[in-house]
Design a protein around this motif. Structure first.
Motif: not given
Length: 195
Positions: A34, A37, A40, A77, A147
Motif C-alpha cells: 500500500y 498507493r 500518491r 483498501s 485508485v
C-alpha cells in the motif's frame, strides 16, 4: 468488483487476520503493498513528503492496532484509505501545508519507469490542473480515477454522503474542463502546433 480486486481484497483480509495475531511479516507485506498507493493519494492532500511519510506510518500503525476490529463492511483498501484520509487531515491541522524547497514529491507520485517526454508533459499538465482544485475535490478525483474506488467507497472513506462525493466530483470536472485548456496554452507542444 472484478476478479483481481476480489483476489487482492481476500489477500488483504488474510494479512489483517495475521496482523491481529501479531504477525509483523504480514504488516510488512501490507506496508509494501500500500505504500505507493497511499503516497500518491496523500500527495493530493499535501506537497510535503515528510508529512506524507508520517501519515503513512500513522495509518499503518492504526491498521496494526485495529486489525482485529476490521468487520469486513468494506474492502480493506477502502478501510485503509479512510484511515489515511483522516490521519492526513489531522496532520494538515498540525503541520499546515507549507510549500517545500525541492519538488521530490512529484517523482514519488508516479512510478519512475520509463516515461517519455509526452507522458511526462501530460502528467505535469494534469498535476497543474489538479492544483487548482480544493483538497476535497483533488481527493475525490484521486480516489475515483487514480485508485479506482466507487462513489460509495469514496463516501465511506471521506465519511460523507454519496451526494456530496458526486457534487465534489462534478465541480472538480467543471473546474478542470475550464482550467486545463488554459494550462495547455502554456505548454511547448501546444505552441508548436499553432500555425
Amino acid at each position: 468488483m472484478n476478479d483481481d480486486a476480489i483476489d487482492a481484497d481476500a489477500t488483504d483480509r488474510m494479512l489483517l487476520q495475521r496482523m491481529s495475531a501479531g504477525d509483523r511479516v504480514a504488516l510488512g507485506v501490507l506496508y509494501r503493498s500500500y505504500h505507493g498507493r497511499l503516497c500518491r493519494f496523500l500527495s493530493r492532500l499535501t506537497r510535503r513528503p515528510d508529512v506524507i511519510e508520517e501519515v503513512i506510518n500513522d495509518c499503518l500503525w492504526i491498521a496494526w492496532q485495529k486489525a482485529g476490529n476490521f468487520h469486513g463492511d468494506s474492502r480493506v483498501s477502502t478501510w485503509l484509505m479512510g484511515i489515511a484520509y483522516r490521519c492526513g487531515l489531522k496532520a494538515l491541522r498540525q503541520h499546515g501545508d507549507e510549500p517545500v524547497e525541492d519538488d521530490t514529491l512529484s517523482e514519488q507520485r508516479t512510478p519512475a519507469h520509463d516515461l517519455d517526454d509526452e507522458d511526462r508533459e501530460l502528467r505535469d499538465w494534469l498535476s497543474k490542473g489538479l492544483d487548482h482544485l480544493s483538497v476535497d475535490q483533488r481527493v475525490v478525483i484521486e480516489l475515483v480515477y487514480g485508485v479506482g474506488h466507487t462513489l460509495d467507497d469514496v463516501a465511506v472513506i471521506m465519511q460523507c454522503p454519496v451526494g456530496t462525493v458526486k457534487a465534489r466530483l462534478f465541480h472538480a470536472r467543471v473546474k478542470l474542463r475550464n482550467v486545463l485548456p488554459a494550462l495547455a496554452g502554456d505548454s511547448p507542444r501546444h505552441r508548436e502546433n499553432v500555425p
